[in-house]
Scaffold this active site. Sequence first.
Site, PDB file in Angstrom:
ATOM      1  N   THR A  47       0.866  -1.176   0.000  1.00  0.00           N
ATOM      2  CA  THR A  47       0.000   0.000   0.000  1.00  0.00           C
ATOM      3  C   THR A  47       0.902   1.226   0.000  1.00  0.00           C
ATOM      4  O   THR A  47       2.125   1.110  -0.050  1.00  0.00           O
ATOM      5  CB  THR A  47      -0.916   0.035   1.237  1.00  0.00           C
ATOM      6  N   CYS A  48       0.311   2.397   0.131  1.00  0.00           N
ATOM      7  CA  CYS A  48       1.130   3.614   0.197  1.00  0.00           C
ATOM      8  C   CYS A  48       1.952   3.670   1.477  1.00  0.00           C
ATOM      9  O   CYS A  48       2.957   4.374   1.537  1.00  0.00           O
ATOM     10  CB  CYS A  48       0.252   4.854   0.080  1.00  0.00           C
ATOM     11  N   ASN A  49       1.557   2.917   2.486  1.00  0.00           N
ATOM     12  CA  ASN A  49       2.260   2.956   3.774  1.00  0.00           C
ATOM     13  C   ASN A  49       3.118   1.747   4.076  1.00  0.00           C
ATOM     14  O   ASN A  49       3.853   1.755   5.058  1.00  0.00           O
ATOM     15  CB  ASN A  49       1.257   3.127   4.916  1.00  0.00           C
ATOM     16  N   ARG A  50       3.046   0.706   3.269  1.00  0.00           N
ATOM     17  CA  ARG A  50       3.781  -0.513   3.614  1.00  0.00           C
ATOM     18  C   ARG A  50       3.960  -1.432   2.421  1.00  0.00           C
ATOM     19  O   ARG A  50       3.165  -1.408   1.487  1.00  0.00           O
ATOM     20  CB  ARG A  50       3.083  -1.274   4.738  1.00  0.00           C
TER      21      ARG A  50
END
Length: 103
Positions: A47-50
């Site tokens: 995802t955008c975070n991980r």
Amino acid sequence: MHIIMVGVDHRSAPVAVREKVAVGTAQLPEALSRLRGVVGCGVLLSTCNRTEIYTVAERPLSPGYGCGLLGACTGRDTAGLEGHLQVMADGQAVGHLFRVAGG
């Protein structure tokens, strides 16, 4: 057998580091093919975070091996990633996956 998670997230790595191993929709089929070739089966979450890989292994992974696994599955250079890498095993990895999926 051990359930393993290896990856980076917004708490362990800045954006520039996460972008090195991010897998977009267009790259996903190739990344999944690489994952099957390296570990046989698993889950790739990006995802955008991980970016995280969940799989099974005979023994818990060292951060160095985990870094190589993440690089092999994403097809990316992981130099300098070790200081940001998260490696979890068994209950910790499963609990983490449920928290991420439930978040």
